[in-house]
Design an enzyme around this catalytic site. Structure first.
Site, PDB file in Angstrom:
ATOM      1  N   TYR A 436       0.848  -1.158   0.054  1.00  0.00           N
ATOM      2  CA  TYR A 436      -0.076   0.114   0.065  1.00  0.00           C
ATOM      3  C   TYR A 436       1.001   1.239  -0.262  1.00  0.00           C
ATOM      4  CZ  TYR A 436       0.166  -0.084   5.254  1.00  0.00           C
ATOM      5  OH  TYR A 436       0.464  -0.223   6.690  1.00  0.00           O
ATOM      6  N   GLU A 437       0.058   2.560  -0.049  1.00  0.00           N
ATOM      7  CA  GLU A 437       0.732   3.622  -0.155  1.00  0.00           C
ATOM      8  C   GLU A 437       1.856   3.831  -1.267  1.00  0.00           C
ATOM      9  OE1 GLU A 437      -0.264   6.215   1.855  1.00  0.00           O
ATOM     10  OE2 GLU A 437       0.762   7.543   0.533  1.00  0.00           O
ATOM     11  N   GLY A 438       1.578   3.234  -2.426  1.00  0.00           N
ATOM     12  CA  GLY A 438       2.153   3.055  -3.599  1.00  0.00           C
ATOM     13  C   GLY A 438       3.014   1.944  -3.510  1.00  0.00           C
TER      14      GLY A 438
END
Lengths: 585, 249
Positions: A436-438
């Site tokens: 997550y978060e890129g």
């Protein structure tokens, strides 16, 4: 069985010596009142909170998980009370400005707090996880009315924000999202659409939840340039329930105490944050700190893995060791940390964890310098450096967090695979941070394509200059001259590799994309080499103190056993000349 | 009511202590130090009395090296109003500490002194009692409940086999037992505010107290390592071993 002691000694080393942050704080008006003692006390008390309140809920939260019933989410026992204690203790507002009710402390101290929270209870930490980013986003882009209405409540912890980006067809590519927003007569908007994977999209920690939602306006261009950001509260200012409904929660590999929600918005009332169609730019202010914080999750997992493995290996006795520490008598079976294979693993855990702590805290300190520095030129330099390091910290740390959790599990043998010991939970919890978060692949592309090649290599050259200056400073000391030489050589080889990729991209635009993951790992290793040269320089001549003797041992271990992986990464960057075939459709 | 509360800097309770190679003392190099847990309970009780409006001022006092300021700052963050460090690098015995505290009591004239029943490093369990003797204050040791009423103080004490309730005339000295309360965590805003609270440092000489030791430590040794257990075949064998090997029955 779970063991955690806040690594206060090493944190103080990084903050006070490696970064020499207190001297920098003196030059920043916002932090002029902060001194070494106060900073140390803040970190120590944060450690007591994490160890005393959050750690005991880690395993129970994992076993119990979240429960979903008809739109409502019940978090694991103890989670709401721990959140209340967190808010009452003022920890949620550590790095928020005093004018909004925060404590106005540096991001650096927040990084130390977060590391400890992630070590002790990653799932719980997901609930307040987005709050600071939402605070910054609202502060930068909210209208005066919105700031007046919500800023203080976010800082006080009265209201918890979420980030609603992902839709089933729009994951890494947010440009594909379909949620719509229509303007209403009163200047507000009506938001309609379905979001998935919203962490803390529904829970019982706070009365109200503030959703930051990405959606398209009617006249929006397609793709990522047509996305706007909206503020959509669960409960409206007049007390009505907004048309936001939680349709379920995910059943996950890890962070099971964190509610990962499906949300549907049906003509939900909200307000525009920032300019129309500029939603991604508005979100960008929270990106650096949010990605740094995910990187710190990797650090937190590595620290927890290291501590648990080190303790177990000192107590578990199996087989007779080839050598024992001086003065240790023979025994029918030796503690397994006498065995070379286990020493390798444990030293790798310790060395990478401490090295990452230096690099992660450095990035947080750069964010402070970028925001609070007195000199505009230095502010700009700190900003550019933080931007360069952020994808590295996010991807490298989270990959190591997972890998090191696996190494620590191996130390436990069969016991590591069962739930009686905490280490299998670290392995499961740490895995999400690579996604997550890129995703880490997106981070690698961001690092090489945008941050390194995007500015013609200028930011990278500046970083390597800093590394070389450290090598120069350490070169005359007998304890670290060899390390300094190696650091200088790898800086040259990394620079050459980056130039090679830049040149090759003209003929083969796909080439940097094939090499990006290896380039990121190479830069991670060279940055760690920098971290260890500086640590060794600071420890030189102080080997009579066991703490500094440990630093010199770790540095020697890093240069002998870990840095050679850089050769492998360089070879793989070279290998990326070879095109990759497409797979059958 | 003014309360004097004592705070000792000791090895953190999580630390596995080691004895120095020359058996002269416990090795404190690079060891995490913290406030004595019984002192935390003392500070907490004082803060609760202040929150109830019974106490008007809390003065925290410590005897120890300059670094003991850290523990006094913690006491200030937890709610003490001001702090006093009697600075000395010498390892003081209980009587010397009690004499120093007596000088502070004379100066501050508190209505109530709360100390931990003992410190987890030396486990002497005597400073509070000695201070009571020196000051002539009433004493209630091993307290598990305090209830002030006017110029009296009701103290529930944990004694062998049960609880004893005493009524003390103020001024008095109370030493805390484990179950008196559960100490809070210092909040971040209070840590920040503690920075601005007054912390005064004096020396034993300033107080006119001689701290010459009447005791000499001859040797410090680690407890004997616990032996591995064995499995017995029968109750008879167990009884036989308890009688002849362990010699406990």
């Amino acid at each position: 069985m779970w063991h955690y002691q806040a690594p206060l000694r090493d944190m103080r080393f990084v903050i006070e010596e490696w970064l020499a942050a207190p001297a920098d704080w003196q030059r920043m008006p916002a932090f002029a009142a902060l001194d070494v003692e106060l900073a140390a006390q803040v970190v120590e008390e944060a450690g007591r909170f994490a160890g005393g309140v959050l750690a005991p809920l880690n395993a129970s939260g994992d076993r119990q998980g979240c429960r979903f019933d008809n739109g409502r989410v019940t978090t694991p026992d103890g989670f709401p009370a721990a959140y209340q204690a967190f808010v009452d203790g003022g920890w949620a507002a550590l790095a928020c400005a005093e004018e909004h009710g925060g404590q106005g402390l540096p991001q650096l101290l927040n990084a130390a707090l977060l590391e400890m929270i992630y070590s002790t209870n990653h799932a719980w930490a997901m609930y307040p996880g987005i709050a600071h980013g939402a605070y910054e986003c609202l502060r930068a882009h909210g209208t005066p009315e919105l700031r007046e209405r919500y800023l203080a409540d976010i800082v006080s912890g009265e209201i918890l924000p979420t980030m609603c980006l992902t839709e089933p067809q729009a994951g890494s590519d947010v440009g594909l999202l379909r949620s719509r927003a229509e303007p209403a007569a009163d200047g507000s908007y009506r938001i309609t659409g379905g979001k998935i994977f919203a962490s803390g999209g529904e829970h019982d920690l706070t009365e109200n939840i503030l959703h930051l939602v990405l959606a398209r306006l009617p006249d929006a261009p397609s793709g990522s340039r047509g996305i706007s950001l909206f503020l959509v509260p669960k409960r409206l200012p007049d007390g009505r329930h907004n048309a936001v409904r939680c349709g379920g929660i995910e059943h996950k590999l890890g962070i099971r105490g964190s509610a990962t929600c499906t949300l549907s918005f049906e003509q939900a009332e909200g307000w525009l944050l920032g300019e129309p169609h500029r939603g991604l730019a508005a979100m960008f202010v929270m990106m650096n700190s949010a990605r740094l914080h995910v990187g710190l999750q990797g650090l937190g997992h590595a620290e927890a893995a290291w501590q648990n493995a080190a303790q177990y290996a000192a107590e578990r006795r199996q087989m007779r060791a080839v050598r024992r520490p001086e003065g240790r008598a023979e025994a029918p079976a030796d503690p397994i940390h006498y065995h070379p294979a286990m020493r390798r693993t444990l030293l790798e855990l310790r060395t990478l964890t401490e090295g990452m702590r230096a690099l992660g805290y450095w990035t947080a300190h750069l964010l402070d310098q970028a925001e609070q520095g007195a000199d505009p030129a230095l502010r700009a330099q700190a900003e550019s450096r933080a931007q360069l390091l952020t994808p590295l910290v996010k991807a490298y740390f989270t990959e190591q967090g997972f890998r090191l959790a696996s190494s620590a599990l191996q130390v436990f043998g069969g016991y590591g695979y069962v739930q009686d010991y905490a280490v299998e939970q670290i392995l499961r919890d740490s895995r999400i941070a690579m996604i997550y978060e890129g995703s880490n692949e997106i981070q690698a592309n961001d690092l090489l394509l945008r941050k390194v090649l995007g500015d013609g290599g200028a930011a990278l050259r500046g970083l390597l200059e800093t590394f070389r200056a450290e090598a120069e400073a350490a070169s005359t000391l007998p304890e670290c001259g060899g390390f300094a030489t190696a650091l200088g050589q790898y800086c040259d080889r990394l620079a050459t590799a980056a130039e090679g990729l830049a040149a090759a991209a003209a003929q083969d635009p796909e080439r940097p994309y094939r090499a990006a993951g290896d380039f990121l790992r190479l830069l991670g290793l060279v940055a760690l080499a920098f971290a260890w040269v500086r640590s060794a320089r600071l420890a030189a001549g102080r080997a009579d103190d066991p703490f500094y003797a440990g630093k010199l041992e770790s540095a020697a271990f890093f240069f002998a056993y870990l840095l050679p992986e850089a050769d492998h990464r360089l070879a793989l960057i070279e290998a990326s000349r070879q095109p990759l075939p497409f797979l059958p459709e | 009511m003014k309360i004097l509360v004592t705070v000792k800097r000791v090895v953190d309770y999580n630390v596995k202590v080691r004895v120095k190679a020359d058996n002269s003392a416990v090795d404190l190099a690079n060891v995490k130090m913290a406030m004595n847990p019984f002192c935390e309970i003392a500070v907490e009780e004082a803060v609760r009395l202040k929150e109830r409006g019974i106490a008007s001022e809390i003065v925290a006092v410590s005897v120890g090296p300059a670094a003991a300021q850290e523990q006094l700052r913690t006491a200030l963050a937890l709610g003490a109003d001001r702090a006093l460090l009697i600075e000395t690098d010498e390892e003081l015995g209980s009587l010397a500490v009690a004499k120093l505290l007596k000088a502070v009591v004379d100066k501050e004239q508190p209505q109530l002194v709360i100390t931990g029943k003992q410190a987890i490093d030396s486990d002497n369990n005597q400073t509070g009692q000695m201070l009571a003797a020196l000051t002539g204050y009433a004493q209630g040791t091993f307290a598990s409940k305090l209830e002030p009423a006017g110029d009296k103080l009701k103290v529930v004490r944990e004694i062998d086999g049960g609880l004893q309730t005493l009524e003390l005339a103020l001024p008095a000295i109370v030493t805390t037992d484990l179950r008196l309360n559960e100490p809070r965590y210092a909040s971040l805003p209070n840590i920040m505010k503690a920075k601005k609270k007054p912390l005064e440092t004096v020396t034993p000489a300033d107080l006119g107290v001689s701290v010459a030791s009447t005791l000499k430590t001859l040797k410090v040794e680690a407890p004997a390592e616990r032996q591995a257990g064995i499995k017995v075949g029968s109750v008879a064998e167990l009884v036989e071993k308890l009688k002849n090997e362990a010699k406990v029955i």
